[in-house]
Scaffold this active site. Structure first.
Site, PDB file in Angstrom:
ATOM      1  N   HIS A 155      -2.985 -11.297   1.280  1.00 20.70           N
ATOM      2  CA  HIS A 155      -2.761 -11.364   2.727  1.00 20.70           C
ATOM      3  C   HIS A 155      -3.483 -12.561   3.342  1.00 20.70           C
ATOM      4  O   HIS A 155      -4.453 -13.063   2.775  1.00 20.70           O
ATOM      5  CB  HIS A 155      -3.300 -10.082   3.396  1.00 20.70           C
ATOM      6  CG  HIS A 155      -2.791  -8.803   2.824  1.00 20.70           C
ATOM      7  ND1 HIS A 155      -3.286  -8.258   1.646  1.00 20.70           N
ATOM      8  CD2 HIS A 155      -1.823  -7.960   3.242  1.00 20.70           C
ATOM      9  CE1 HIS A 155      -2.640  -7.136   1.383  1.00 20.70           C
ATOM     10  NE2 HIS A 155      -1.739  -6.928   2.334  1.00 20.70           N
ATOM     11  N   MET A 203       0.400  -6.152   8.565  1.00 15.52           N
ATOM     12  CA  MET A 203      -0.325  -7.400   8.298  1.00 15.52           C
ATOM     13  C   MET A 203       0.251  -8.133   7.098  1.00 15.52           C
ATOM     14  O   MET A 203      -0.438  -8.948   6.480  1.00 15.52           O
ATOM     15  CB  MET A 203      -1.806  -7.095   8.046  1.00 15.52           C
ATOM     16  CG  MET A 203      -2.466  -6.278   9.146  1.00 15.52           C
ATOM     17  SD  MET A 203      -4.115  -5.779   8.704  1.00 15.52           S
ATOM     18  CE  MET A 203      -4.457  -4.561   9.993  1.00 15.52           C
ATOM     19  N   SER A 204       1.484  -7.828   6.755  1.00 14.39           N
ATOM     20  CA  SER A 204       2.053  -8.472   5.559  1.00 14.39           C
ATOM     21  C   SER A 204       3.515  -8.793   5.815  1.00 14.39           C
ATOM     22  O   SER A 204       3.970  -8.850   6.962  1.00 14.39           O
ATOM     23  CB  SER A 204       1.914  -7.538   4.347  1.00 14.39           C
ATOM     24  OG  SER A 204       2.736  -6.383   4.518  1.00 14.39           O
ATOM     25  N   SER A 235       0.846  -1.192   0.000  1.00 16.07           N
ATOM     26  CA  SER A 235       0.000   0.000   0.000  1.00 16.07           C
ATOM     27  C   SER A 235       0.877   1.235   0.000  1.00 16.07           C
ATOM     28  O   SER A 235       1.826   1.319   0.771  1.00 16.07           O
ATOM     29  CB  SER A 235      -0.878   0.066   1.259  1.00 16.07           C
ATOM     30  OG  SER A 235      -1.489  -1.155   1.498  1.00 16.07           O
ATOM     31  N   ALA A 254       2.914  -0.688   3.972  1.00 14.47           N
ATOM     32  CA  ALA A 254       2.508   0.417   4.833  1.00 14.47           C
ATOM     33  C   ALA A 254       2.337  -0.172   6.218  1.00 14.47           C
ATOM     34  O   ALA A 254       1.923  -1.323   6.359  1.00 14.47           O
ATOM     35  CB  ALA A 254       1.207   1.020   4.338  1.00 14.47           C
ATOM     36  N   ASN A 274       0.399   5.580   9.870  1.00 15.69           N
ATOM     37  CA  ASN A 274      -0.427   5.946  11.037  1.00 15.69           C
ATOM     38  C   ASN A 274       0.338   5.606  12.309  1.00 15.69           C
ATOM     39  O   ASN A 274       1.233   4.767  12.293  1.00 15.69           O
ATOM     40  CB  ASN A 274      -1.759   5.179  11.023  1.00 15.69           C
ATOM     41  CG  ASN A 274      -1.560   3.667  11.083  1.00 15.69           C
ATOM     42  OD1 ASN A 274      -1.306   3.034  10.066  1.00 15.69           O
ATOM     43  ND2 ASN A 274      -1.659   3.101  12.266  1.00 15.69           N
ATOM     44  N   HIS A 293      -5.075  -2.592  -4.778  1.00 13.76           N
ATOM     45  CA  HIS A 293      -4.125  -3.651  -5.135  1.00 13.76           C
ATOM     46  C   HIS A 293      -4.652  -4.341  -6.394  1.00 13.76           C
ATOM     47  O   HIS A 293      -5.686  -5.006  -6.332  1.00 13.76           O
ATOM     48  CB  HIS A 293      -4.050  -4.724  -4.038  1.00 13.76           C
ATOM     49  CG  HIS A 293      -3.392  -4.291  -2.758  1.00 13.76           C
ATOM     50  ND1 HIS A 293      -2.176  -4.774  -2.343  1.00 13.76           N
ATOM     51  CD2 HIS A 293      -3.781  -3.443  -1.793  1.00 13.76           C
ATOM     52  CE1 HIS A 293      -1.856  -4.233  -1.174  1.00 13.76           C
ATOM     53  NE2 HIS A 293      -2.813  -3.422  -0.821  1.00 13.76           N
ATOM     54  N   TYR A 315      -5.393 -12.226   5.883  1.00 17.44           N
ATOM     55  CA  TYR A 315      -6.720 -11.764   6.318  1.00 17.44           C
ATOM     56  C   TYR A 315      -7.760 -11.806   5.208  1.00 17.44           C
ATOM     57  O   TYR A 315      -8.948 -11.652   5.465  1.00 17.44           O
ATOM     58  CB  TYR A 315      -6.643 -10.365   6.952  1.00 17.44           C
ATOM     59  CG  TYR A 315      -6.233  -9.230   6.039  1.00 17.44           C
ATOM     60  CD1 TYR A 315      -7.060  -8.761   5.026  1.00 17.44           C
ATOM     61  CD2 TYR A 315      -4.993  -8.595   6.208  1.00 17.44           C
ATOM     62  CE1 TYR A 315      -6.686  -7.703   4.201  1.00 17.44           C
ATOM     63  CE2 TYR A 315      -4.606  -7.548   5.404  1.00 17.44           C
ATOM     64  CZ  TYR A 315      -5.456  -7.109   4.392  1.00 17.44           C
ATOM     65  OH  TYR A 315      -5.076  -6.074   3.581  1.00 17.44           O
ATOM     66  N   GLU A 316      -7.323 -12.040   3.975  1.00 12.36           N
ATOM     67  CA  GLU A 316      -8.280 -12.223   2.882  1.00 12.36           C
ATOM     68  C   GLU A 316      -8.749 -13.680   2.805  1.00 12.36           C
ATOM     69  O   GLU A 316      -9.505 -14.044   1.909  1.00 12.36           O
ATOM     70  CB  GLU A 316      -7.635 -11.807   1.555  1.00 12.36           C
ATOM     71  CG  GLU A 316      -7.302 -10.324   1.502  1.00 12.36           C
ATOM     72  CD  GLU A 316      -6.425  -9.968   0.306  1.00 12.36           C
ATOM     73  OE1 GLU A 316      -6.991  -9.683  -0.767  1.00 12.36           O
ATOM     74  OE2 GLU A 316      -5.184  -9.997   0.436  1.00 12.36           O
ATOM     75  N   HIS A 369      -8.621   3.400   7.749  1.00 10.88           N
ATOM     76  CA  HIS A 369      -7.971   2.918   6.541  1.00 10.88           C
ATOM     77  C   HIS A 369      -7.720   4.066   5.547  1.00 10.88           C
ATOM     78  O   HIS A 369      -6.781   4.039   4.777  1.00 10.88           O
ATOM     79  CB  HIS A 369      -8.827   1.825   5.896  1.00 10.88           C
ATOM     80  CG  HIS A 369      -8.185   1.138   4.735  1.00 10.88           C
ATOM     81  ND1 HIS A 369      -6.976   0.455   4.849  1.00 10.88           N
ATOM     82  CD2 HIS A 369      -8.545   1.027   3.443  1.00 10.88           C
ATOM     83  CE1 HIS A 369      -6.646  -0.035   3.669  1.00 10.88           C
ATOM     84  NE2 HIS A 369      -7.583   0.291   2.799  1.00 10.88           N
TER      85      HIS A 369
HETATM   86  I1  8IG Z   1      -0.958   0.889   7.141  1.00  9.22           I
HETATM   87  O1  8IG Z   1      -1.553   0.067  12.872  1.00  9.22           O
HETATM   88  C1  8IG Z   1      -1.129  -0.152   8.726  1.00  9.22           C
HETATM   89  N1  8IG Z   1      -1.142  -1.467   8.685  1.00  9.22           N
HETATM   90  N2  8IG Z   1      -1.521  -4.463  12.172  1.00  9.22           N
HETATM   91  N3  8IG Z   1      -1.540  -2.173  12.536  1.00  9.22           N
HETATM   92  C2  8IG Z   1      -1.472  -3.237  11.698  1.00  9.22           C
HETATM   93  N4  8IG Z   1      -1.353  -3.096  10.396  1.00  9.22           N
HETATM   94  C3  8IG Z   1      -1.283  -1.855   9.923  1.00  9.22           C
HETATM   95  C4  8IG Z   1      -1.348  -0.718  10.718  1.00  9.22           C
HETATM   96  C5  8IG Z   1      -1.479  -0.886  12.109  1.00  9.22           C
HETATM   97  N5  8IG Z   1      -1.248   0.353   9.927  1.00  9.22           N
END
Ligand code: 8IG
Length: 272
Positions: free
Chosen positions: A86, A211-212, A32, A116, A235, A64, A88-89, A247
């Site tokens: 990912h 998450m990746s 991302s 990201a 963030n 994506h 989570y998908e 998001h």
């Molecule tokens: I962009 O704060 C992004 N991806 N787990 N936590 C997790 N994944 C993220 C975050 C976050 N920000």
């Protein structure tokens, strides 16, 4: 059922034919925020939709698209992998690792994994890039689970003590001395963490959460590629500031950083 390793070797043959290249040197997985700037690497000589390659699953995340672009940069043939998938998908660890395995099987010895991430350090402003020095794999899975890899590849009991290449991290510093390093904690998601979970990984030494990346890095190291991980902090992690996470801010931070991220990637690949 075809083993994930065999599947990657087959997909690599398909990719080389479709992309019109004999081999790759470098692969960049565009996370991302990183895709928008990647045009700085130059005009692709070919574009292969990953849906036409064996074993690739379609991304379900907005922003994506599943595509492998081939670009020639400073004598290197570079595969730009866009449309990461990912856990989570609903994908398995093997499906998550398949694109990386494919480009390595197609020749890439250097793999740059971009993402990201949330930042734990309040002094690290959104928009900063951090080189991953190490990771905490909190996904409770591994791309090496299951049947043993073929003899042509390394043992599944792969040593990860040098997972993120010190040589490539030094190269990042030489290209941009402002870039710091940090440990990336990889969660399954897709929910963001609780403040308690962020305190936990902070106590364990993490300064990035995402998450990746972790499963791809393991699979790449197993195939003996040299791995670099780069996080765009988009963030503050949960509880670091009073602002709730969303998001949209992630996508916006990516868009405003696009030009400098592309420039960084171009300078890095030139320096390889
Ligand atoms: I962009 O704060 C992004 N991806 N787990 N936590 C997790 N994944 C993220 C975050 C976050 N920000």
């Amino acid at each position: 059922m075809t083993l994930p390793y065999e599947l990657a070797l087959q997909a690599a043959d398909e990719l080389r034919v479709r992309a019109g290249v004999d081999s790759y040197d470098v692969a960049v997985v565009l996370g991302s925020g990183w895709k928008e700037g990647a045009s700085a690497l130059g005009e692709p000589v070919s574009e292969v939709p990953s849906s036409t390659l064996r074993g690739f699953v379609a991304p379900t995340v907005e922003g994506h698209s599943g595509m492998i672009y081939t670009v020639k940069v400073a004598g290197h043939t570079v595969a730009l992998v866009s449309g990461r998938v990912h856990l989570y998908e609903g994908n398995t660890a093997a499906q998550v690792a398949h694109p990386v395995r494919t480009v390595i099987a197609a020749g890439a010895r250097t793999v740059i994994l971009t993402n990201a991430a949330g930042g734990l350090n309040p002094s690290l402003a959104p928009g900063s890039v951090v080189a991953i020095s190490d990771h905490l794999n909190l996904t409770a899975t591994s791309p090496l689970e299951g049947a043993s890899p073929p003899a042509s590849m390394g043992s599944r009991f792969v040593d990860l003590s040098d997972l993120y290449s010190a040589r490539l991290r030094a190269l990042v510093r030489s290209v941009d001395p402002r870039i710091t390093e940090g440990v990336y904690a990889g969660f399954r998601g897709p929910h963001y963490e609780t403040p308690a979970e962020i305190r936990m990984v902070g106590a364990l030494g993490a300064s990035l959460v995402g998450m990746s990346t972790v499963l791809e890095a393991i699979a790449a190291r197993h195939m003996n590629a040299e791995v670099l991980g780069l996080s765009l902090v988009t963030n503050y992690a949960a509880g670091v500031t009073d602002t709730p996470l969303n998001h949209l801010e992630v996508l916006e931070a990516g868009q405003s950083a696009a030009a400098s991220l592309g420039d960084l990637l171009a300078r890095l690949v030139h320096a390889l």
